[in-house]
Motif scaffolding. Structure first.
Motif, mmCIF file in Angstrom:
data_model
loop_
_atom_site.group_PDB
_atom_site.id
_atom_site.type_symbol
_atom_site.label_atom_id
_atom_site.label_comp_id
_atom_site.label_asym_id
_atom_site.label_seq_id
_atom_site.Cartn_x
_atom_site.Cartn_y
_atom_site.Cartn_z
ATOM 1 N N ARG A 654 0.866 -1.181 0.000
ATOM 2 C CA ARG A 654 0.000 0.000 0.000
ATOM 3 C C ARG A 654 0.904 1.232 0.000
ATOM 4 O O ARG A 654 1.793 1.350 0.841
ATOM 5 C CB ARG A 654 -0.912 -0.008 1.232
ATOM 6 N N ILE A 655 0.652 2.142 -0.926
ATOM 7 C CA ILE A 655 1.503 3.319 -1.101
ATOM 8 C C ILE A 655 0.768 4.540 -0.545
ATOM 9 O O ILE A 655 -0.380 4.806 -0.913
ATOM 10 C CB ILE A 655 1.840 3.548 -2.584
ATOM 11 N N HIS A 656 1.452 5.266 0.359
ATOM 12 C CA HIS A 656 0.855 6.439 1.014
ATOM 13 C C HIS A 656 1.735 7.656 0.785
ATOM 14 O O HIS A 656 2.910 7.541 0.400
ATOM 15 C CB HIS A 656 0.737 6.229 2.530
ATOM 16 N N CYS A 657 1.175 8.821 1.102
ATOM 17 C CA CYS A 657 1.985 10.039 1.104
ATOM 18 C C CYS A 657 1.504 10.969 2.207
ATOM 19 O O CYS A 657 0.371 10.882 2.691
ATOM 20 C CB CYS A 657 1.930 10.757 -0.246
ATOM 21 N N CYS A 658 2.421 11.854 2.633
ATOM 22 C CA CYS A 658 2.108 12.975 3.516
ATOM 23 C C CYS A 658 2.719 14.221 2.878
ATOM 24 O O CYS A 658 3.848 14.170 2.364
ATOM 25 C CB CYS A 658 2.696 12.784 4.917
ATOM 26 N N ARG A 659 1.991 15.312 2.900
ATOM 27 C CA ARG A 659 2.482 16.544 2.293
ATOM 28 C C ARG A 659 2.684 17.601 3.359
ATOM 29 O O ARG A 659 1.876 17.720 4.289
ATOM 30 C CB ARG A 659 1.487 17.039 1.232
ATOM 31 N N GLY A 660 3.775 18.381 3.228
ATOM 32 C CA GLY A 660 4.069 19.422 4.208
ATOM 33 C C GLY A 660 5.049 20.418 3.637
ATOM 34 O O GLY A 660 5.109 20.649 2.433
ATOM 35 N N SER A 661 5.852 20.992 4.510
ATOM 36 C CA SER A 661 6.866 21.948 4.069
ATOM 37 C C SER A 661 8.052 21.873 5.016
ATOM 38 O O SER A 661 7.944 21.387 6.142
ATOM 39 C CB SER A 661 6.296 23.370 4.043
ATOM 40 N N GLY A 662 9.186 22.352 4.531
ATOM 41 C CA GLY A 662 10.384 22.395 5.364
ATOM 42 C C GLY A 662 10.957 21.027 5.613
ATOM 43 O O GLY A 662 10.655 20.053 4.946
ATOM 44 N N GLY A 663 11.797 20.923 6.628
ATOM 45 C CA GLY A 663 12.522 19.692 6.871
ATOM 46 C C GLY A 663 11.795 18.701 7.743
ATOM 47 O O GLY A 663 12.235 17.573 7.891
ATOM 48 N N ASP A 664 10.665 19.078 8.366
ATOM 49 C CA ASP A 664 9.983 18.181 9.292
ATOM 50 C C ASP A 664 9.055 17.235 8.538
ATOM 51 O O ASP A 664 8.409 17.601 7.558
ATOM 52 C CB ASP A 664 9.161 18.990 10.307
ATOM 53 N N SER A 665 8.978 16.002 9.023
ATOM 54 C CA SER A 665 8.096 15.016 8.416
ATOM 55 C C SER A 665 6.674 15.231 8.896
ATOM 56 O O SER A 665 6.407 15.158 10.103
ATOM 57 C CB SER A 665 8.549 13.600 8.788
ATOM 58 N N PRO A 666 5.714 15.508 7.994
ATOM 59 C CA PRO A 666 4.333 15.693 8.434
ATOM 60 C C PRO A 666 3.720 14.409 8.973
ATOM 61 O O PRO A 666 2.757 14.446 9.718
ATOM 62 C CB PRO A 666 3.622 16.146 7.154
ATOM 63 N N CYS A 667 4.274 13.239 8.581
ATOM 64 C CA CYS A 667 3.739 11.961 9.074
ATOM 65 C C CYS A 667 4.207 11.653 10.488
ATOM 66 O O CYS A 667 3.698 10.732 11.119
ATOM 67 C CB CYS A 667 4.156 10.819 8.148
ATOM 68 N N ARG A 668 5.240 12.396 10.981
ATOM 69 C CA ARG A 668 5.809 12.065 12.297
ATOM 70 C C ARG A 668 5.927 13.312 13.168
ATOM 71 O O ARG A 668 6.831 13.425 13.981
ATOM 72 C CB ARG A 668 7.173 11.410 12.108
ATOM 73 N N ALA A 669 5.004 14.242 12.958
ATOM 74 C CA ALA A 669 5.026 15.441 13.791
ATOM 75 C C ALA A 669 4.779 15.053 15.240
ATOM 76 O O ALA A 669 3.942 14.197 15.535
ATOM 77 C CB ALA A 669 3.960 16.423 13.317
ATOM 78 N N PRO A 670 5.495 15.671 16.197
ATOM 79 C CA PRO A 670 5.367 15.261 17.597
ATOM 80 C C PRO A 670 3.987 15.537 18.181
ATOM 81 O O PRO A 670 3.534 14.812 19.058
ATOM 82 C CB PRO A 670 6.450 16.092 18.306
ATOM 83 N N SER A 671 3.306 16.565 17.708
ATOM 84 C CA SER A 671 2.014 16.907 18.297
ATOM 85 C C SER A 671 0.875 16.143 17.630
ATOM 86 O O SER A 671 0.294 15.223 18.205
ATOM 87 C CB SER A 671 1.770 18.416 18.187
ATOM 88 N N GLU A 672 0.544 16.498 16.391
ATOM 89 C CA GLU A 672 -0.532 15.836 15.681
ATOM 90 C C GLU A 672 -0.029 15.382 14.308
ATOM 91 O O GLU A 672 -0.138 16.118 13.327
ATOM 92 C CB GLU A 672 -1.732 16.775 15.522
ATOM 93 N N PRO A 673 0.527 14.182 14.216
ATOM 94 C CA PRO A 673 1.029 13.720 12.914
ATOM 95 C C PRO A 673 -0.107 13.583 11.908
ATOM 96 O O PRO A 673 -1.216 13.188 12.256
ATOM 97 C CB PRO A 673 1.662 12.363 13.244
ATOM 98 N N GLU A 674 0.208 13.931 10.680
ATOM 99 C CA GLU A 674 -0.779 13.822 9.615
ATOM 100 C C GLU A 674 -1.052 12.355 9.302
ATOM 101 O O GLU A 674 -0.148 11.533 9.276
ATOM 102 C CB GLU A 674 -0.243 14.521 8.360
ATOM 103 N N ARG A 675 -2.324 12.037 9.076
ATOM 104 C CA ARG A 675 -2.669 10.680 8.665
ATOM 105 C C ARG A 675 -2.279 10.504 7.203
ATOM 106 O O ARG A 675 -2.678 11.297 6.349
ATOM 107 C CB ARG A 675 -4.165 10.438 8.836
#
Length: 736
Positions: A654-675
């Motif tokens: 299963r292939i997924h994606c997360c979209r964001g900006s800068g160097g931080d991973s939107p899938c692994r944000a410490p507060s509310e990671p993106e699904r």
């Protein structure tokens, strides 16, 4: 576990060293004006590769043979000439078209002498919606799901070399069905082609044979139907038996259980004269390969004459039946059973040509009813097959739907069609109780609801007052069972019905088969067992399944079982419906089955490999079509993902994606990671992302998109995200 973790950390460090960028970060952010920045991979951490791109709207063209020219989606392809065939060599683009593996084990095997059933799929020229390897948004596509009746599937078209679309190969192989492509020559052009490779010396026809074998071996299908439908010179027809023998010998050496079949067209004199039987005029071709597919205008006297010609090879004669009923045929359309009755009476195999008639010529809205009607009329002449390997897992998905569901959670709404995603299908049909026939059970495909995928199995029935329960066989099996087996069933009752639902199994010879930990239904049917449901899974399995005995989302229920066996053969899986305690009236019920799992319990303790070395290539950027488009405005991204993983362990990715900006991973944000957003399914170690909407990079700040590759093991369980593969892309606008 500590040693395994240490090895994983060491491997990650080695990967990190290999990912070191050949240019500094500043050099990559400041390319020369007007120059497209080469895509580079830079080290960011030990878990994922990071790639950097400068957005450019001047993409490198992709080869049109392998990609749809309008969308750049990967497609299955054919070869149109002898020159294309001889020039073909495997390359990286061909990787999308490679099947997962050979046919799964089934009984009886193709090598048995039991009369076989061949299905020849010929539909509107071929390569329709089925050509899109990663699926399409087709509405009301053709679907075939009566695989348990079929031995051989032929993909037919009028192109010179018809390579079966990989979706068909994956679906057929999952059911243990052999898949053949077609090599066809026709008309005057066919005569010229045959003269070119058959009329000369052996080097010419051997070169063609070697290429056909290489193509089947590389794409992992199982052989060829050879269809020469044009006249041949004496020199050319004299070499046909040598060509067939060489092709058959080479294929048997390179492709396990490979097959070469000859179509009844040209005779030994070189004339194009259909015989409608095996006789002295075409016997030389039959003797040079694995079987003969006869033409369709036969009568019973043809079958009687063939008994002497075929000898012990009755099963190698595939008597052709045109389901469209064109010409002077015994029976076709909804009277195809008349043809099968005569064919089976004389012990021959059958070749059903174009059973997609039910889709092409009848109302699309009634397709499933017509398809079930067609195959139910043939059922008595089509012996079923048995699955003979574990794990055995199915969600009953047809490889299509009106929405996508993952374990009860809706992920996307809209039509989709993806043949490789078709799961193992059951023994469809209607079953009535013996006696007065008041009790009955019917099974149908159901696109209205799903547990995992796009469809489920709908079972309707009636339990009469004088009967306590009814059962229906879902699957025929011939599986040597390990000492401990884990079983699971996900189901949902429709309406107010309170009937009991239970999974049943039958085992082999009770004299040598020891069964522990379950109770028998009755002393009279000692071979049929009804396992006791587990409220919670065994401790060692708890990390895999935490839903046993619980009410799940959407009204689904999961029942889990553990069965201890020794020296047993699992022969069938049933589902049993019993009347509620105290009920004396007839009980109508409707039940949807969402998943069945039969797994060797010890296999669940084996650690899974991790998806590694995810790379991003073949990047194409496009501006958004209009400012008013829904979703993130600005850019459309297309690219190809590759990764490393051992195919024997996987059911799909299963292939997924997360979209964001800068160097931080939107899938692994410490507060509310993106699904993560599901992009699609892959059945090889690569995936083409097409027109993914991403936000434009802000001045002085990178845009970021992260890709995740989730392996789905053959046992069907979800894998912790730590085992997924990852790659991120940082992108920026060129400096002006």
């Amino acid at each position: 576990m500590e040693a395994a973790d240490a090895r994983a950390r060491a491997a990650a460090r080695r990967r990190g060293r290999r990912l070191r960028a050949p240019a500094t970060l500043k050099e990559q952010r400041d390319p020369q004006p007007g120059r497209r920045l080469p895509q580079r991979r830079i080290e960011e951490d030990q878990e994922e590769a990071v790639f950097r791109e400068v957005v450019s709207f001047t993409p490198d063209p992709l080869p049109v043979r392998y990609y749809d020219k309008d969308t750049t989606k990967p497609i299955s392809f054919y070869l149109s000439s002898l020159e294309e065939l001889l020039a073909w060599t495997p390359n990286v683009e061909d990787g999308f078209n490679v099947a997962l593996g050979p046919p799964e084990c089934r009984q009886p095997p193709l090598s048995s002498r039991r009369p076989r059933t061949l299905m020849c799929h010929d539909m509107m020229g071929g390569y329709l919606d089925d050509k899109f390897i990663q699926g399409s948004a087709a509405q009301n596509p053709y679907s075939f799901y009566h695989w348990q009746y079929i031995d051989i599937f032929v993909y037919f078209s009028h192109h010179t070399v018809t390579i079966p679309p990989v979706g068909w190969t994956n679906a057929a192989h999952r059911h243990g069905v052999c898949v053949l492509g077609t090599f066809i020559t026709e008309w005057k052009e066919g005569e010229r082609l045959c003269e070119a490779f058959l009329a000369g010396d052996e080097r010419s026809y051997q070169a063609v044979a070697r290429q056909l074998v290489l193509i089947a071996q590389f794409f992992r299908f199982d052989g060829w139907l050879i269809n020469i439908e044009n006249s041949l010179s004496l020199a050319a027809v004299g070499n046909v038996p040598h060509f067939l023998r060489y092709l058959t010998t080479q294929l048997h050496q390179q492709v396990p259980r490979g097959l070469v079949l000859w179509y009844d067209s040209v005779v030994s004199s070189g004339q194009l004269t259909w015989q409608d039987e095996l006789n002295e005029h075409n016997r030389v071709f039959f003797d040079s390969c694995d079987g003969l597919f006869t033409n369709y205008n036969w009568r019973e006297e043809h079958l009687e004459r063939m008994l002497g010609q075929a000898g012990e090879r009755l099963a190698d004669v595939y008597v052709g039946v045109d389901v469209f009923a064109r010409g002077n045929v015994v029976g076709g359309r909804f009277h195809t059973d008349k043809s099968l009755e005569l064919i089976r009476k004389h012990g021959f195999s059958v070749a059903l040509f174009a059973p997609g008639w039910v889709y092409e010529c009848l109302e699309k809205g009634d397709f499933f009813q017509n398809q079930d009607k067609f195959w139910s009329l043939l059922e008595r002449y089509l012996p079923t097959h048995s699955i003979c390997s574990l794990p055995f897992v199915t969600s009953f998905c047809l490889g299509m739907g009106t929405r996508r569901v993952c374990y009860g959670q809706e992920e996307a709404v809209g039509p989709w069609y993806h043949l490789s995603a078709q799961e193992i299908q059951p023994l469809f049909g209607e079953h009535r109780l013996e006696g007065n026939g008041r009790g009955w059970v019917q099974m149908h495909c159901c696109l209205e609801d799903a547990w995992n995928g796009g469809s489920s199995l709908l079972i309707r029935g009636l339990i009469p007052p004088e009967v306590g329960n009814v059962s229906v066989r879902l699957f025929s099996l011939q599986v040597p069972v390990p000492p401990k087996v884990f079983l699971s069933m996900v189901y949902k009752l429709e309406g107010p019905s309170a009937v009991g639902v239970a999974l049943e199994l039958t085992t082999g010879d009770a004299g040598s088969c020891h069964v522990g930990g379950i109770s028998a239904l009755s002393a009279e049917t000692s071979s049929r067992r009804s396992p006791r449901p587990l409220r919670v899974p065994p401790t060692k399995l708890a990390k895999w399944v935490g839903r046993c005995g619980q009410q799940l989302s959407g009204g689904w229920v999961q029942r889990c079982y553990e069965v201890n066996l020794r020296g047993c053969l699992l022969q069938a899986l049933f589902v049993n419906f019993s009347r509620p305690p105290g009920s004396q009236e007839e009980e109508n019920f409707a039940c949807r089955l969402g998943e069945i799992q039969v797994v060797d319990a010890s296999s669940l303790l084996t650690p899974l490999p991790q998806v590694q070395a995810v790379t991003v290539s073949q990047v194409r950027w496009q501006p958004a079509a209009s400012e008013g488009e829904s979703g993130p405005a600005g850019l459309r991204l297309s690219c190809t993902l590759h990764w490393a993983y051992l195919p024997p362990h996987v059911r799909c990715f299963r292939i997924h994606c997360c979209r964001g900006s800068g160097g931080d991973s939107p899938c692994r944000a410490p507060s509310e990671p993106e699904r993560p957003t599901l992009l699609g399914l892959a059945f090889v170690n690569r995936y083409r992302i097409v027109d993914l909407a991403v936000a434009p990079a802000e001045p002085g700040r990178d845009g970021r998109v992260e890709f995740l590759v989730e392996p789905i093991p053959k046992e069907g369980f979800l894998v912790p995200r730590a085992e997924w593969g990852r790659a991120a892309m940082l992108y920026s606008t060129p400096r002006t």
